[in-house]
Scaffold this active site. Structure first.
Site, PDB file in Angstrom:
ATOM      1  N   TYR A   1      -2.112  -0.963  10.567  1.00 30.90           N
ATOM      2  CA  TYR A   1      -2.037  -1.160   9.114  1.00 30.90           C
ATOM      3  C   TYR A   1      -0.746  -0.582   8.557  1.00 30.90           C
ATOM      4  O   TYR A   1      -0.047  -1.221   7.763  1.00 30.90           O
ATOM      5  CB  TYR A   1      -3.253  -0.510   8.450  1.00 30.90           C
ATOM      6  CG  TYR A   1      -3.409  -0.823   6.978  1.00 30.90           C
ATOM      7  CD1 TYR A   1      -4.060  -1.977   6.558  1.00 30.90           C
ATOM      8  CD2 TYR A   1      -2.910   0.042   5.998  1.00 30.90           C
ATOM      9  CE1 TYR A   1      -4.218  -2.264   5.207  1.00 30.90           C
ATOM     10  CE2 TYR A   1      -3.064  -0.232   4.651  1.00 30.90           C
ATOM     11  CZ  TYR A   1      -3.716  -1.390   4.261  1.00 30.90           C
ATOM     12  OH  TYR A   1      -3.859  -1.673   2.924  1.00 30.90           O
TER      13      TYR A   1
ATOM     14  N   SER B   1       0.859  -1.181   0.000  1.00 31.44           N
ATOM     15  CA  SER B   1       0.000   0.000   0.000  1.00 31.44           C
ATOM     16  C   SER B   1       0.893   1.228   0.000  1.00 31.44           C
ATOM     17  O   SER B   1       2.070   1.157   0.390  1.00 31.44           O
ATOM     18  CB  SER B   1      -0.870  -0.004   1.258  1.00 31.44           C
ATOM     19  OG  SER B   1      -1.455   1.266   1.489  1.00 31.44           O
TER      20      SER B   1
END
Length: 249
Positions: A144, A131
């Site tokens: 995350y 990401s």
């Protein structure tokens, strides 16, 4: 679509929906025999039937069960992931550990299971769906962001160790992708900030983007398909950002 992956086998985690499903479809279209791995067994089975592949219902949080696993696959796509949004001071410790187990420990164990076969064959492709949060941070996403930063590091180590054996390892690092995971984030952010969902997309999610739209799963899959091909055999240890210019700032 070419059949440049004919004769290859692939495993895609989190493959029943979103980015994982798009990757499974892309790899199958290129000729690979794909195993769709997901905790959603029926969803994995439906997609596997559609693409002529196999389904593997698996809970990747059961990390102990993965310790003795051996995988005979040529392409491994580590995609499974979840998100939780909360300030650090309120973040449940168990939830933090869960995200790291799913997005760092499970990929490590799958790598550990797949590399011996790849080394024996003298060929392998590791594709880690990271990401933009693997190189940038956002508030309220401590688990995350930590997990994706760790996945980027794991991918580079796999590149260094795998290179002499014909194995490449790379990350695909998109911004916000149009998936159920992001739809949930939009709703959560709207609640946290007391604004409507469209405002979340424009003011929070895409504020740093030059290109003001969400990434489509098929765009991520197209890059993953290229990384799996022989055309990318000299590409390893890299992180390919697909973030609409977010990280260029």
């Amino acid at each position: 679509m070419t059949d440049d992956l004919a004769g290859r086998t692939a495993l895609v985690t989190g493959g029943a929906s979103g980015i994982g499903a798009a990757c499974a479809i892309e790899l199958a279209a290129r000729g690979a025999r794909v195993t769709v791995a997901d905790i959603d067994g029926p969803g994995a089975a439906r997609l596997a039937a559609k693409i002529g592949g196999n389904a593997w219902e698996v809970d990747l949080l059961d990390v102990t069960a993965l310790e003795d696993l051996r995988l005979e696959v040529d392409i491994l796509v580590n995609n499974a992931g979840v998100q939780s949004i909360s300030p650090i001071v309120d973040f449940p410790p168990e939830r933090f550990r869960t995200l790291l187990a799913l997005m760092v420990e499970a990929p490590f164990l799958l790598l550990r299971a797949a590399l011996p076969h790849m080394y024996e064959q003298g060929h392998g492709r590791i594709i880690n769906i990271s990401s933009v949060h693997g190189i940038r941070a956002s508030a309220y996403k401590s688990a995350y962001v930590t997990a994706k930063h760790a996945l980027e590091g794991l991918s580079k180590v796999a590149a260094l160790e795998g290179g002499p054996h014909g194995v490449t390892s790379n990350c695909v690092s998109p911004g916000y992708v149009r998936t159920p995971l992001v739809d949930k984030q939009i709703a959560d952010q709207a609640l946290a900030h007391g604004i409507d969902e469209q405002e979340v997309v424009e003011r929070i999610m895409l504020t740093e983007n030059v290109i003001k739209r969400l990434v489509e799963p098929e765009e991520v899959a197209a890059l993953a398909g290229w990384l799996a091909s022989d055309a990318a055999r000299m590409v390893t240890g890299a992180s390919y950002l697909m973030d609409g210019g977010w990280s260029a700032r």
